[in-house]
Design an enzyme around this catalytic site. Sequence first.
Site, PDB file in Angstrom:
ATOM      1  NE  ARG A 156     -85.377  -1.622 111.935  1.00  0.00           N
ATOM      2  CZ  ARG A 156     -84.577  -0.811 112.912  1.00  0.00           C
ATOM      3  NH1 ARG A 156     -83.918  -1.203 113.556  1.00  0.00           N
ATOM      4  NH2 ARG A 156     -84.990   0.482 112.913  1.00  0.00           N
ATOM      5  CG  HIS A 188     -84.967  -3.076 118.926  1.00  0.00           C
ATOM      6  ND1 HIS A 188     -85.796  -3.164 117.824  1.00  0.00           N
ATOM      7  CD2 HIS A 188     -84.287  -2.274 118.524  1.00  0.00           C
ATOM      8  CE1 HIS A 188     -85.390  -2.467 116.882  1.00  0.00           C
ATOM      9  NE2 HIS A 188     -84.352  -1.701 117.507  1.00  0.00           N
TER      10      HIS A 188
HETATM   11  P1  NAP Z   1     -76.799   4.480 107.345  1.00  0.00           P
HETATM   12  O1  NAP Z   1     -75.709   5.781 107.921  1.00  0.00           O
HETATM   13  O2  NAP Z   1     -77.910   4.840 106.322  1.00  0.00           O
HETATM   14  O3  NAP Z   1     -75.882   3.388 106.980  1.00  0.00           O
HETATM   15  C1  NAP Z   1     -76.157   2.290 105.876  1.00  0.00           C
HETATM   16  C2  NAP Z   1     -75.157   1.638 105.325  1.00  0.00           C
HETATM   17  O4  NAP Z   1     -75.617   0.377 104.648  1.00  0.00           O
HETATM   18  C3  NAP Z   1     -74.285   2.411 104.378  1.00  0.00           C
HETATM   19  O5  NAP Z   1     -72.933   2.250 104.725  1.00  0.00           O
HETATM   20  C4  NAP Z   1     -74.792   1.884 103.182  1.00  0.00           C
HETATM   21  O6  NAP Z   1     -73.739   1.900 101.954  1.00  0.00           O
HETATM   22  C5  NAP Z   1     -74.885   0.436 103.607  1.00  0.00           C
HETATM   23  N1  NAP Z   1     -76.215  -0.278 102.453  1.00  0.00           N
HETATM   24  C6  NAP Z   1     -77.214   0.266 102.456  1.00  0.00           C
HETATM   25  N2  NAP Z   1     -77.880  -0.503 101.302  1.00  0.00           N
HETATM   26  C7  NAP Z   1     -77.151  -1.377 101.082  1.00  0.00           C
HETATM   27  C8  NAP Z   1     -76.592  -2.557 100.094  1.00  0.00           C
HETATM   28  N3  NAP Z   1     -77.829  -2.615  99.154  1.00  0.00           N
HETATM   29  N4  NAP Z   1     -75.707  -3.167  99.741  1.00  0.00           N
HETATM   30  C9  NAP Z   1     -74.640  -2.809 100.550  1.00  0.00           C
HETATM   31  N5  NAP Z   1     -74.550  -2.043 101.314  1.00  0.00           N
HETATM   32  C10 NAP Z   1     -75.735  -0.876 101.715  1.00  0.00           C
HETATM   33  O7  NAP Z   1     -77.436   3.859 108.688  1.00  0.00           O
HETATM   34  P2  NAP Z   1     -77.096   3.836 110.184  1.00  0.00           P
HETATM   35  O8  NAP Z   1     -77.337   5.189 110.733  1.00  0.00           O
HETATM   36  O9  NAP Z   1     -75.584   3.264 110.233  1.00  0.00           O
HETATM   37  O10 NAP Z   1     -77.982   2.904 110.614  1.00  0.00           O
HETATM   38  C11 NAP Z   1     -78.134   1.420 110.289  1.00  0.00           C
HETATM   39  C12 NAP Z   1     -79.046   0.462 110.778  1.00  0.00           C
HETATM   40  O11 NAP Z   1     -78.965   0.234 112.107  1.00  0.00           O
HETATM   41  C13 NAP Z   1     -80.433   1.448 110.696  1.00  0.00           C
HETATM   42  O12 NAP Z   1     -81.311   1.409 109.620  1.00  0.00           O
HETATM   43  C14 NAP Z   1     -81.398   0.494 111.775  1.00  0.00           C
HETATM   44  O13 NAP Z   1     -82.138  -0.448 111.157  1.00  0.00           O
HETATM   45  C15 NAP Z   1     -80.209  -0.065 112.641  1.00  0.00           C
HETATM   46  N6  NAP Z   1     -80.247   0.291 114.007  1.00  0.00           N
HETATM   47  C16 NAP Z   1     -80.667  -0.672 115.255  1.00  0.00           C
HETATM   48  C17 NAP Z   1     -80.638  -0.176 116.506  1.00  0.00           C
HETATM   49  C18 NAP Z   1     -80.690  -1.160 117.608  1.00  0.00           C
HETATM   50  O14 NAP Z   1     -80.956  -0.808 118.518  1.00  0.00           O
HETATM   51  N7  NAP Z   1     -80.795  -2.445 117.266  1.00  0.00           N
HETATM   52  C19 NAP Z   1     -80.325   1.102 116.674  1.00  0.00           C
HETATM   53  C20 NAP Z   1     -79.935   2.019 115.806  1.00  0.00           C
HETATM   54  C21 NAP Z   1     -80.203   1.550 114.430  1.00  0.00           C
HETATM   55  P3  NAP Z   1     -73.402   3.553 101.452  1.00  0.00           P
HETATM   56  O15 NAP Z   1     -72.530   3.907 102.605  1.00  0.00           O
HETATM   57  O16 NAP Z   1     -72.564   3.201 100.285  1.00  0.00           O
HETATM   58  O17 NAP Z   1     -74.820   4.514 101.424  1.00  0.00           O
HETATM   59  C1  GLV Z   2     -83.529   1.510 116.229  1.00  0.00           C
HETATM   60  O1  GLV Z   2     -83.868   0.371 116.026  1.00  0.00           O
HETATM   61  C2  GLV Z   2     -83.374   2.601 115.385  1.00  0.00           C
HETATM   62  O2  GLV Z   2     -83.456   2.531 114.131  1.00  0.00           O
HETATM   63  O3  GLV Z   2     -82.884   3.612 115.895  1.00  0.00           O
END
Ligand code: NAP
Ligand code: GLV
Length: 310
Positions: free
Chosen positions: A225, A273
């Site tokens: 983000r 994005h």
């Molecule tokens: P997720 O499975 O919830 O993973 C989040 C990771 O961040 C976990 O490893 C978590 O640690 C870690 N984390 C959270 N808070 C933290 C903190 N305070 N300190 C250190 N580590 C922390 O999420 P995801 O599915 O991988 O997605 C991640 C993000 O990608 C989404 O929230 C979204 O904003 C972004 N995204 C962007 C796009 C795009 O097109 N640009 C597309 C999809 C997603 P733990 O494992 O220990 O809980």
């Molecule tokens: C895209 O940014 C998502 O959070 O899936």
Amino acid sequence: MKLLFLSAEDRADPWREALAEELPELEFKLWPDDVGAPEDIDYALVWKPPAGELRNFPNLKAILSLGAGIDHLAADPELPTHIPTSRLVDRCLTQGMTEYVLYWVIHYHRHMNAYADMRVRHEWRHIPQVDPKRRRVGLLGLGELGSDAAEKLVALDYDVAGWSRTAKDIPGVTSFHGADGLAPFLARTDILVCLLPMTDQTRAIINKDNLAQLPEAAVFINCARGAHVVDDDLLAALDNGRLSAATLDVFHTEPLPADHPYWSHPNVVVTPHMASLTVAHSAAAYIADNIRRVERGELPLNTVDFQTGY
Ligand code: NAP
Ligand code: GLV
């Protein structure tokens, strides 16, 4: 059983078709023109609903996010919290993100940015190739997306580490965690990839102090983000050589305003994005599965914990 599709950014038709195949008994309603009686809506499939809008549906059973991130929902002070909110976890979403991360890591690892500049000057020379085992890639966030990218980077022989809230045990990936783990993680990272959720703890994490922990001429790739980044600090790091380049997919304001300095910075790549986009035909199976779970009285998969914020 009725589902309301509410998104100004996603096309409804592919979802209507894909959900009809998965759940023929589900009636597909479209916000804002074909909502019908608000009290009849059982499920809301949403991306960036206007604040307060979901309060208008008194009999909702679950809120289903069209994306992985739920910051678009957490920002709504009137979000119904007595029902579960589920975030998207999907094969195509994960694959798309891993492709984006690998593409840009390889781009910088193989000096493709420098070769593109040389091409403009008609300049023919080699830049020494680096052993991927000596290229230190660091992933902020080792969740659904970060862990898959990390595993694929390990398969390509990069030196991979990740930073998360809790410790991880992913073969070949050095795990750092918690506040104390951040500085040593950054100090060993040549290519930094942000895949954190947006929470009060992760907002503005890419700031002057943390950028100063990186080795000289590091690269930053942001696929999470825009609000993870203090833009002025990032631009200063690019200008003083702490960072040699950045690829940015997400921004404080989207679309990125036409006069934003990122557009014209010689060492910044902007993408709109699109690091990973939700693919309806793939994600519909997951949404249908979650609806079936709620109908059976179970929680949907990947229910958001609003205490931790993700
Ligand atoms: P997720 O499975 O919830 O993973 C989040 C990771 O961040 C976990 O490893 C978590 O640690 C870690 N984390 C959270 N808070 C933290 C903190 N305070 N300190 C250190 N580590 C922390 O999420 P995801 O599915 O991988 O997605 C991640 C993000 O990608 C989404 O929230 C979204 O904003 C972004 N995204 C962007 C796009 C795009 O097109 N640009 C597309 C999809 C997603 P733990 O494992 O220990 O809980
Ligand atoms: C895209 O940014 C998502 O959070 O899936």
